[in-house]
Write an enzyme that holds these catalytic residues in place. Structure first.
Site, short mmCIF file in Angstrom:
data_model
loop_
_atom_site.label_atom_id
_atom_site.label_comp_id
_atom_site.label_asym_id
_atom_site.label_seq_id
_atom_site.Cartn_x
_atom_site.Cartn_y
_atom_site.Cartn_z
N MET A 3 1.05 -1.35 0.12
CA MET A 3 -0.10 -0.11 -0.13
C MET A 3 0.85 1.17 0.12
O MET A 3 1.78 1.10 0.55
CB MET A 3 -0.91 0.16 1.11
CG MET A 3 -1.80 -1.18 1.26
SD MET A 3 -2.73 -1.77 -0.11
CE MET A 3 -3.82 -0.47 -0.52
N TYR A 18 -2.25 6.44 0.48
CA TYR A 18 -3.09 5.61 1.37
C TYR A 18 -3.23 5.77 2.60
O TYR A 18 -4.36 5.71 3.13
CB TYR A 18 -2.62 3.96 0.65
CG TYR A 18 -3.70 3.21 1.08
CD1 TYR A 18 -4.81 2.81 0.42
CD2 TYR A 18 -3.64 2.39 2.35
CE1 TYR A 18 -5.82 1.66 0.68
CE2 TYR A 18 -4.66 1.63 2.87
CZ TYR A 18 -5.77 1.17 1.88
OH TYR A 18 -6.65 0.32 2.40
N GLY A 22 0.92 -5.00 1.85
CA GLY A 22 -0.70 -5.09 1.04
C GLY A 22 -0.40 -5.87 -0.08
O GLY A 22 -1.52 -6.48 -0.56
N GLU A 27 5.43 -4.46 7.79
CA GLU A 27 4.46 -3.62 8.75
C GLU A 27 5.07 -3.15 10.14
O GLU A 27 4.98 -2.13 10.63
CB GLU A 27 2.96 -4.08 8.82
CG GLU A 27 2.44 -4.12 7.50
CD GLU A 27 2.44 -5.06 6.56
OE1 GLU A 27 3.35 -5.82 6.78
OE2 GLU A 27 1.60 -5.23 5.81
N TYR A 78 -21.69 -30.53 -6.86
CA TYR A 78 -22.18 -31.27 -8.06
C TYR A 78 -23.08 -29.99 -8.88
O TYR A 78 -23.01 -30.09 -10.28
CB TYR A 78 -23.35 -32.29 -7.57
CG TYR A 78 -22.80 -33.48 -7.46
CD1 TYR A 78 -22.35 -34.19 -8.64
CD2 TYR A 78 -22.60 -34.21 -6.27
CE1 TYR A 78 -21.72 -35.39 -8.59
CE2 TYR A 78 -22.12 -35.55 -6.25
CZ TYR A 78 -21.56 -36.07 -7.46
OH TYR A 78 -20.97 -37.51 -7.20
N1 COA Z 1 4.52 3.72 -0.27
C1 COA Z 1 4.74 4.75 -0.85
N2 COA Z 1 6.02 4.95 -1.76
C2 COA Z 1 6.77 3.90 -1.96
C3 COA Z 1 6.42 2.53 -1.16
C4 COA Z 1 5.44 2.48 -0.50
N3 COA Z 1 4.90 1.23 -0.15
N4 COA Z 1 7.54 2.01 -1.76
C5 COA Z 1 8.37 2.60 -2.59
N5 COA Z 1 7.97 4.23 -2.53
C6 COA Z 1 8.56 5.14 -3.36
C7 COA Z 1 9.77 5.68 -2.37
O1 COA Z 1 9.19 6.46 -1.36
C8 COA Z 1 10.32 6.41 -3.39
O2 COA Z 1 9.60 7.61 -3.87
P1 COA Z 1 10.49 8.92 -3.94
O3 COA Z 1 11.10 8.65 -5.23
O4 COA Z 1 9.38 9.97 -4.48
O5 COA Z 1 11.60 9.22 -2.85
C9 COA Z 1 10.28 5.38 -4.79
O6 COA Z 1 9.10 4.71 -4.43
C10 COA Z 1 11.43 4.69 -5.00
O7 COA Z 1 11.69 3.84 -3.74
P2 COA Z 1 13.15 3.53 -3.32
O8 COA Z 1 13.05 3.22 -1.87
O9 COA Z 1 14.06 4.64 -3.52
O10 COA Z 1 13.33 2.12 -4.28
P3 COA Z 1 14.31 1.03 -4.02
O11 COA Z 1 14.39 0.49 -4.95
O12 COA Z 1 15.76 1.36 -3.48
O13 COA Z 1 13.86 0.12 -2.89
C11 COA Z 1 12.00 -1.05 -1.93
C12 COA Z 1 12.56 -0.45 -3.11
C13 COA Z 1 10.50 -1.60 -2.22
C14 COA Z 1 12.74 -1.97 -1.15
C15 COA Z 1 11.57 0.29 -0.76
O14 COA Z 1 10.99 1.31 -1.60
C16 COA Z 1 10.76 -0.02 0.21
O15 COA Z 1 11.40 -0.78 1.33
N6 COA Z 1 9.53 0.10 0.29
C17 COA Z 1 8.36 0.00 1.51
C18 COA Z 1 7.96 -1.50 1.08
C19 COA Z 1 6.92 -1.55 2.34
O16 COA Z 1 7.28 -1.60 3.62
N7 COA Z 1 5.48 -1.83 1.91
C20 COA Z 1 4.53 -2.08 2.77
C21 COA Z 1 3.54 -0.93 2.74
S1 COA Z 1 2.13 -1.78 3.53
#
Ligand code: COA
Length: 279
Positions: free
Chosen positions: A74, A79, A124, A147, A243
């Protein structure tokens, strides 16, 4: 050849293609946000799935992600943070719009669905992952129930979804620690059917989709709905329901059963244990 469905409802956050194998490729399409699901995506995804349900060019739907992520869960900003302090009914609507497609739509989807997990899959995102009928992941895809690290318990239906597919010990460990794991581990705990090297992911998904579309669609539909729903019923209700599904499949596709029986009993051309039935 691939057809772009620009006329489909939806918008920038979901991309759809239909290929010659009758696969509807549905992409989470916010690669710059690692395909985090914001309210707009949730609404568009519902509309897209709804449209593909009635599109005769599509027999199997594959849900995958644009760029390096499947979905980072999410959208923590749009969200959560941006709905903080909004009236309760607004928060409820936003939540419902997520569940509408991630659970309700997918769980009762009449066509086979495959989650093709190409990269990050967090929080999510586990709900649509489990709600798809089948799942194939890249071995190096990263999964995580992060989370607890955000100071919250797993949101939406994540916990319930996990209980549907993975063993209790694995679920408890990952829910409570937030420790990430890769596609190979996801396969071991049966969160996905199989994990394959990233460069074979698409090929293997197409292979599986072709297997599904070579069968009678009414029979596949009856079989999956039968399993999905009967497990929550009493045995007596399940007997009646199963069935009814059985008879419905024969009613809608009279040929499939007759051809199968004839191939095995009369012509001796078909051995289910040795080959796939060609319609
Ligand atoms: N919600 C909102 N924005 C998110 C996001 C999320 N769940 N996951 C990634 N983004 C955004 C980042 O804030 C960033 O935005 P910006 O460029 O405006 O700063 C962009 O996506 C890129 O993310 P970044 O962290 O730089 O990419 P990465 O490739 O280095 O890492 C992840 C990827 C997925 C490992 C990392 O983004 C992450 O840990 N995200 C959170 C995942 C999470 O815990 N989700 C559970 C939510 S319920």
């Amino acid at each position: 050849m691939t057809t772009d469905l620009t006329e489909l409802p939806g918008g920038d956050t979901v991309r759809v293609e239909i290929d010659d194998d009758a696969i509807g490729w549905v992409y989470f399409n916010r690669p710059e946000k690692r395909n985090a699901m914001n309210p707009a995506l949730n609404v568009e995804m519902f509309e897209v799935l709804d449209a593909l349900e009635g599109d005769d060019r599509v027999q199997v739907v594959v849900l995958t992600g644009a760029g390096s992520a499947w979905s980072a869960g999410m959208d923590l900003k749009e969200y959560f943070r941006e709905t903080d302090g909004k009236p309760r009914w607004v928060q409820n609507r936003v939540r419902r719009q997520g569940t509408d497609w991630q659970h309700h739509k997918l769980i009762s989807y009449p066509k086979p669905t495959i989650a093709m997990v190409n990269g990050w899959c967090f929080g999510g995102a586990f709900v649509p992952l489990v709600s798809c009928d089948l799942a194939i992941a890249a071995e190096d895809a990263q999964f995580g129930l992060s989370e607890v690290n955000w100071g919250v318990t797993p949101g939406n239906l994540v916990t319930r979804a996990l209980a549907e597919v993975i063993p209790t010990r694995d679920a408890m460990y990952h829910i409570m620690t937030g420790k990430p794991f890769d596609g190979r581990r996801a396969e071991q705990m049966r969160l996905v059917n199989e994990a394959v090297p990233a460069d074979r992911l698409r090929e293997r998904t197409v292979e599986l989709a072709r297997e599904l579309s070579s069968l009678s669609q009414w029979v596949v539909r009856g079989a999956k709905m039968g399993f999905r729903h009967s497990r929550l019923m009493s045995w007596e209700a399940a007997e009646d329901f199963l069935y009814a599904k059985h008879d419905q499949a024969i009613l809608y596709d009279e040929q499939a059963r007759a051809k199968g029986m004839q191939g095995f009993l009369d012509d001796k051309t078909y051995r289910p244990g040795l080959s796939t039935y060609e319609s």
